[in-house]
Design an enzyme around this catalytic site. Structure first.
Site, short mmCIF file in Angstrom:
data_model
loop_
_atom_site.label_atom_id
_atom_site.label_comp_id
_atom_site.label_asym_id
_atom_site.label_seq_id
_atom_site.Cartn_x
_atom_site.Cartn_y
_atom_site.Cartn_z
N SER A 83 0.83 -1.20 0.00
CA SER A 83 0.00 0.00 0.00
C SER A 83 0.86 1.25 0.00
O SER A 83 1.96 1.27 0.57
CB SER A 83 -0.86 -0.02 1.26
OG SER A 83 -1.37 1.26 1.53
N GLU A 105 0.34 3.57 1.81
CA GLU A 105 0.46 3.94 3.22
C GLU A 105 1.81 3.51 3.80
O GLU A 105 2.21 3.99 4.86
CB GLU A 105 -0.66 3.29 4.05
CG GLU A 105 -2.02 3.91 3.85
CD GLU A 105 -2.19 5.22 4.61
OE1 GLU A 105 -1.76 5.30 5.77
OE2 GLU A 105 -2.75 6.16 4.03
N TYR A 153 -1.70 0.50 10.09
CA TYR A 153 -1.99 -0.19 8.83
C TYR A 153 -0.75 -0.14 7.92
O TYR A 153 -0.32 -1.17 7.38
CB TYR A 153 -3.18 0.48 8.14
CG TYR A 153 -3.41 -0.03 6.75
CD1 TYR A 153 -3.96 -1.28 6.53
CD2 TYR A 153 -3.05 0.74 5.64
CE1 TYR A 153 -4.13 -1.77 5.24
CE2 TYR A 153 -3.23 0.28 4.35
CZ TYR A 153 -3.77 -0.97 4.16
OH TYR A 153 -3.93 -1.44 2.89
#
Ligand code: GDP
Length: 326
Positions: free
Chosen positions: A128, A130, A152
């Site tokens: 991701s 992120e 996350y």
């Protein structure tokens, strides 16, 4: 000739469902893993209902090693696509430990089980944007330093490192797709795009009267999930396993999204929006933007659906859905 066998964890999710369609078109036998609780509630299966007779879904949980091991023994896949995860960033602030357990252990168990049961199986891991977190340069490439700012993001980074280690130490064909936000009419309702399109459609039909959001100046690199599964597929068809950044290279604000979505229905979002502190995030990054040049040159991949068309596709789907339901 024997059909190639693909196993998708999280097959009933947005990406799992688009990828399952693509693999069926490409002549694969498609298997899935879903939690028993997901399987038992048929409404969780709406994204794959139209292909349910063509796929074989096993009840199992990626946070149980014995469960993964026994499914791999039964299926013996040639390809495995690992999507199952706690994927909503906001929940990771609320429940850090569960996010970490599921996302890290799920990936670790899968890698270990593949190495033991079917070491020739090619593995895709859903990384991701992120993972980049608090970036010091934009746009980001495969070389950009990771500095995640959410549990996350950290859990995905650990998964990514596990994938790299199994690739280098166990010689697995395993790679990470570092995907930026990808949306579609199949996106979960908790994500901002789908929250906007589903609520705008309901407002237009008189089924809702307001839309509560957090930071509407937040910006994201948003693409269409149907395009992104093509990149995922292409990654596993490469001669060597490599990681790729997948995104559009364009950013838009939540505000832009609102304007187009409400505008498509002839509404002005300013008449319905309520800014609610509840939906703000503790640490928010603003400059996450992909440099997908490696994917362009090595995979020949390009996003096909432009931002405005994506918003229109989602708003039309939600409008039709609530219209029929009304
Ligand atoms: P994420 O990038 O995976 O976190 O995707 P989301 O769709 O959950 O959030 C995208 C952006 O929208 C983030 O910057 C959020 O802070 C912002 N946002 C603003 N209001 C909301 C809201 O009500 N719900 C969600 N999910 N995000 C919101």
């Amino acid at each position: 000739m024997k059909k190639p066998r693909a196993l998708i964890t999280g097959i009933a999710g947005q990406d799992g469902s688009y990828l399952a369609e693509l693999l069926l078109r490409e002549g694969f036998e498609v298997f899935g893993i879903e939690r028993r609780a997901t399987l038992e509630a048929t409404h969780n299966f709406w994204r794959v209902a139209h292909i349910q007779s063509q796929i074989e879904v096993h009840a199992g949980s990626v946070d149980s090693f014995p469960s993964i091991y026994s499914i791999l023994k039964k299926v013996v896949p040639d390809y495995c696509f690992h999507f199952a995860a706690q994927s909503f960033v906001s929940y990771s602030f609320e429940d850090e430990f569960a996010t970490m357990n599921v996302n890290v252990n799920g990936t670790h168990y899968l890698l270990s089980a593949i190495a033991q049961v079917c070491p020739d199986c090619r593995l895709y891991f859903a990384g991701s944007s992120e993972m980049f977190g608090k970036v010091d340069s934009s746009p980001q490439t495969e070389e950009t330093r990771f500095r995640p700012r959410s549990v996350y993001g950290i859990s995905k980074l650990v998964g990514h490192e596990l994938v790299r280690n199994y690739r280098e130490s166990n010689k697995l064909f395993a790679c990470t797709g570092i995907l930026y936000n990808h949306e579609s009419p199949r996106r979960g309702l908790e994500f901002v795009t789908r929250k906007i399109t589903s609520t705008a459609a309901q407002i237009k039909l008189g089924l809702a009267h307001e839309l509560r959001l957090g930071n509407i100046d937040a910006k994201r690199d948003w693409g269409f999930a149907g395009d992104y599964v093509e990149a995922i597929y292409a990654m596993l068809m490469q001669p060597t396993p490599e990681d790729f950044v997948i995104g559009t290279g364009e950013i838009h604000s939540v505000r832009n999204f609102l304007e187009i979505a409400f505008g498509e229905l002839g509404l002005n979002y300013l008449d319905y929006i309520i800014i609610d502190q509840k939906f703000f995030r503790p640490a928010e990054e603003h400059l996450l933007i992909a440099d997908p040049n490696k994917a362009k040159s090595k995979l020949g991949w390009r996003p096909k659906v432009a931002f405005e068309d994506l918003v229109r596709m989602m708003i039309r789907a939600d409008y039709d859905y609530y219209m029929k339901k009304r």
